[in-house]
Design a protein around this motif. Sequence first.
Motif, PDB file in Angstrom:
ATOM      1  N   GLU A 153     -40.736 -41.934  22.866  1.00 29.00           N
ATOM      2  CA  GLU A 153     -41.540 -43.102  23.243  1.00 29.00           C
ATOM      3  C   GLU A 153     -40.668 -44.229  23.788  1.00 29.00           C
ATOM      4  OE1 GLU A 153     -44.837 -43.513  23.527  1.00 29.00           O
ATOM      5  OE2 GLU A 153     -44.963 -41.381  23.073  1.00 29.00           O
ATOM      6  N   ARG A 154     -39.537 -44.475  23.131  1.00 33.98           N
ATOM      7  CA  ARG A 154     -38.620 -45.523  23.600  1.00 33.98           C
ATOM      8  C   ARG A 154     -38.055 -45.183  24.975  1.00 33.98           C
ATOM      9  NH1 ARG A 154     -35.537 -46.501  17.899  1.00 33.98           N
ATOM     10  NH2 ARG A 154     -37.103 -47.890  16.992  1.00 33.98           N
ATOM     11  N   MET A 155     -37.712 -43.916  25.163  1.00 29.00           N
ATOM     12  CA  MET A 155     -37.183 -43.472  26.450  1.00 29.00           C
ATOM     13  C   MET A 155     -38.235 -43.635  27.540  1.00 29.00           C
ATOM     14  SD  MET A 155     -35.990 -39.630  27.505  1.00 29.00           S
ATOM     15  CE  MET A 155     -37.299 -39.042  26.468  1.00 29.00           C
ATOM     16  N   LYS A 156     -39.447 -43.259  27.234  1.00 30.86           N
ATOM     17  CA  LYS A 156     -40.556 -43.389  28.181  1.00 30.86           C
ATOM     18  C   LYS A 156     -40.731 -44.860  28.580  1.00 30.86           C
ATOM     19  CE  LYS A 156     -45.527 -42.467  28.188  1.00 30.86           C
ATOM     20  NZ  LYS A 156     -46.598 -41.863  27.409  1.00 30.86           N
ATOM     21  N   ASN A 157     -40.728 -45.747  27.595  1.00 27.70           N
ATOM     22  CA  ASN A 157     -40.859 -47.181  27.873  1.00 27.70           C
ATOM     23  C   ASN A 157     -39.662 -47.704  28.666  1.00 27.70           C
ATOM     24  OD1 ASN A 157     -43.338 -47.314  26.596  1.00 27.70           O
ATOM     25  ND2 ASN A 157     -42.438 -47.809  24.612  1.00 27.70           N
ATOM     26  N   LYS A 158     -38.486 -47.182  28.379  1.00 20.69           N
ATOM     27  CA  LYS A 158     -37.270 -47.576  29.093  1.00 20.69           C
ATOM     28  C   LYS A 158     -37.386 -47.216  30.583  1.00 20.69           C
ATOM     29  CE  LYS A 158     -32.289 -46.505  28.611  1.00 20.69           C
ATOM     30  NZ  LYS A 158     -31.368 -45.697  27.785  1.00 20.69           N
ATOM     31  N   ILE A 159     -37.873 -46.014  30.861  1.00 17.67           N
ATOM     32  CA  ILE A 159     -38.027 -45.567  32.250  1.00 17.67           C
ATOM     33  C   ILE A 159     -39.096 -46.399  32.957  1.00 17.67           C
ATOM     34  CG2 ILE A 159     -38.812 -43.655  33.713  1.00 17.67           C
ATOM     35  CD1 ILE A 159     -37.391 -41.771  31.709  1.00 17.67           C
ATOM     36  N   ILE A 160     -40.209 -46.649  32.281  1.00 18.86           N
ATOM     37  CA  ILE A 160     -41.281 -47.447  32.881  1.00 18.86           C
ATOM     38  C   ILE A 160     -40.791 -48.867  33.146  1.00 18.86           C
ATOM     39  CG2 ILE A 160     -43.542 -48.499  32.428  1.00 18.86           C
ATOM     40  CD1 ILE A 160     -44.279 -45.827  31.011  1.00 18.86           C
ATOM     41  N   LYS A 161     -40.092 -49.445  32.186  1.00 23.06           N
ATOM     42  CA  LYS A 161     -39.572 -50.810  32.355  1.00 23.06           C
ATOM     43  C   LYS A 161     -38.595 -50.874  33.527  1.00 23.06           C
ATOM     44  CE  LYS A 161     -37.294 -54.520  29.808  1.00 23.06           C
ATOM     45  NZ  LYS A 161     -36.678 -54.916  28.546  1.00 23.06           N
ATOM     46  N   GLU A 162     -37.710 -49.892  33.619  1.00 16.87           N
ATOM     47  CA  GLU A 162     -36.740 -49.846  34.725  1.00 16.87           C
ATOM     48  C   GLU A 162     -37.466 -49.695  36.060  1.00 16.87           C
ATOM     49  OE1 GLU A 162     -33.029 -49.936  36.581  1.00 16.87           O
ATOM     50  OE2 GLU A 162     -33.542 -50.412  34.510  1.00 16.87           O
ATOM     51  N   SER A 163     -38.485 -48.852  36.089  1.00 16.31           N
ATOM     52  CA  SER A 163     -39.269 -48.648  37.315  1.00 16.31           C
ATOM     53  C   SER A 163     -39.990 -49.927  37.717  1.00 16.31           C
ATOM     54  CB  SER A 163     -40.287 -47.523  37.118  1.00 16.31           C
ATOM     55  OG  SER A 163     -39.639 -46.314  36.874  1.00 16.31           O
ATOM     56  N   GLU A 164     -40.547 -50.623  36.738  1.00 18.66           N
ATOM     57  CA  GLU A 164     -41.237 -51.884  37.020  1.00 18.66           C
ATOM     58  C   GLU A 164     -40.266 -52.917  37.577  1.00 18.66           C
ATOM     59  OE1 GLU A 164     -42.889 -52.745  33.162  1.00 18.66           O
ATOM     60  OE2 GLU A 164     -44.891 -52.147  33.821  1.00 18.66           O
ATOM     61  N   SER A 165     -39.058 -52.972  37.016  1.00 18.32           N
ATOM     62  CA  SER A 165     -38.080 -53.963  37.469  1.00 18.32           C
ATOM     63  C   SER A 165     -37.633 -53.697  38.907  1.00 18.32           C
ATOM     64  CB  SER A 165     -36.871 -54.007  36.539  1.00 18.32           C
ATOM     65  OG  SER A 165     -36.070 -52.861  36.705  1.00 18.32           O
ATOM     66  N   LYS A 166     -37.728 -52.434  39.333  1.00 19.74           N
ATOM     67  CA  LYS A 166     -37.385 -52.075  40.707  1.00 19.74           C
ATOM     68  C   LYS A 166     -38.596 -52.160  41.621  1.00 19.74           C
ATOM     69  CE  LYS A 166     -34.080 -48.494  39.348  1.00 19.74           C
ATOM     70  NZ  LYS A 166     -33.898 -47.038  39.406  1.00 19.74           N
ATOM     71  N   GLY A 167     -39.765 -52.485  41.041  1.00 20.14           N
ATOM     72  CA  GLY A 167     -40.991 -52.505  41.836  1.00 20.14           C
ATOM     73  C   GLY A 167     -41.524 -51.116  42.106  1.00 20.14           C
ATOM     74  N   GLU A 168     -41.221 -50.177  41.222  1.00 15.42           N
ATOM     75  CA  GLU A 168     -41.630 -48.777  41.399  1.00 15.42           C
ATOM     76  C   GLU A 168     -42.484 -48.327  40.217  1.00 15.42           C
ATOM     77  OE1 GLU A 168     -37.761 -47.225  41.323  1.00 15.42           O
ATOM     78  OE2 GLU A 168     -37.281 -47.827  43.361  1.00 15.42           O
ATOM     79  N   TRP A 169     -43.501 -49.063  39.890  1.00 13.52           N
ATOM     80  CA  TRP A 169     -44.323 -48.789  38.715  1.00 13.52           C
ATOM     81  C   TRP A 169     -44.843 -47.364  38.667  1.00 13.52           C
ATOM     82  CZ3 TRP A 169     -45.534 -49.134  34.022  1.00 13.52           C
ATOM     83  CH2 TRP A 169     -46.769 -48.753  33.556  1.00 13.52           C
ATOM     84  N   SER A 170     -45.088 -46.771  39.802  1.00 15.62           N
ATOM     85  CA  SER A 170     -45.723 -45.460  39.824  1.00 15.62           C
ATOM     86  C   SER A 170     -44.845 -44.334  39.302  1.00 15.62           C
ATOM     87  CB  SER A 170     -46.159 -45.108  41.247  1.00 15.62           C
ATOM     88  OG  SER A 170     -45.017 -44.986  42.076  1.00 15.62           O
ATOM     89  N   ILE A 171     -43.542 -44.548  39.165  1.00 17.85           N
ATOM     90  CA  ILE A 171     -42.671 -43.449  38.786  1.00 17.85           C
ATOM     91  C   ILE A 171     -43.002 -42.848  37.428  1.00 17.85           C
ATOM     92  CG2 ILE A 171     -40.795 -44.786  37.774  1.00 17.85           C
ATOM     93  CD1 ILE A 171     -38.978 -42.689  39.319  1.00 17.85           C
ATOM     94  N   GLY A 172     -43.304 -43.692  36.435  1.00 21.61           N
ATOM     95  CA  GLY A 172     -43.652 -43.166  35.117  1.00 21.61           C
ATOM     96  C   GLY A 172     -44.927 -42.351  35.158  1.00 21.61           C
ATOM     97  N   LYS A 173     -45.873 -42.784  35.970  1.00 19.46           N
ATOM     98  CA  LYS A 173     -47.121 -42.050  36.109  1.00 19.46           C
ATOM     99  C   LYS A 173     -46.919 -40.792  36.947  1.00 19.46           C
ATOM    100  CE  LYS A 173     -49.956 -46.191  35.871  1.00 19.46           C
ATOM    101  NZ  LYS A 173     -50.811 -47.086  36.615  1.00 19.46           N
ATOM    102  N   GLN A 174     -46.157 -40.941  38.035  1.00 17.25           N
ATOM    103  CA  GLN A 174     -45.953 -39.844  38.968  1.00 17.25           C
ATOM    104  C   GLN A 174     -45.318 -38.648  38.299  1.00 17.25           C
ATOM    105  OE1 GLN A 174     -43.617 -40.943  42.351  1.00 17.25           O
ATOM    106  NE2 GLN A 174     -43.565 -38.894  43.185  1.00 17.25           N
TER     107      GLN A 174
END
Length: 177
Positions: A153-174
């Motif tokens: 769960e922490r790793m998942k949130n880490k990836i989503i947070k990193e994607s959001e900071s890059k403006g790539e929100w869709s990566i966690g969903k994709q």
Amino acid sequence: MESGSEEKETFEDIVKKYQHNVYRYCCLMLRNKNEAEDAAQEIFIKAYINLEKYRYNQSFEGWLFTIAVNHCRTVLRKQKRRRILDQLLDIRTNEASAEALFFETDSNLLSDFHMLSSLEKTILVLHTVEMYSLKDIASIVGMSPSAVRKKYERMKNKIIKESESKGEWSIGKQYKV
């Protein structure tokens, strides 16, 4: 008791059954085709040598992946030591393998994969690529199922947070991390 040739045939069947999954895991963890091939071979040699240590009340595939996880961790530690030594000695190599170039690209998924620890990569690969349950992964990495679940769960949130900071929100969903 099996004869030597029957034992060899049985182990050949085991290699055929699991070699693709073990090799794929090694590729994802080591990020180098040649090293992954060597690692996969060494993992099966270790499994063969230590076959008497396998407990029949556990999953053979889980036992084999425990060997794979530990072996890849060892290889990664050696690689890290080599890089540090090379930096200390100021040795630079200009030849990069195709795999290294691929993994160093600006690909969103790969850059997010790069930022994960070895344990996080192992959990991610075993869960999303190899389709292991978190309980099985816990057995392989030697943690409790709740600790693996929390780490995931922490790793998942880490990836989503990193994607959001890059403006790539869709990566966690994709990639359904």
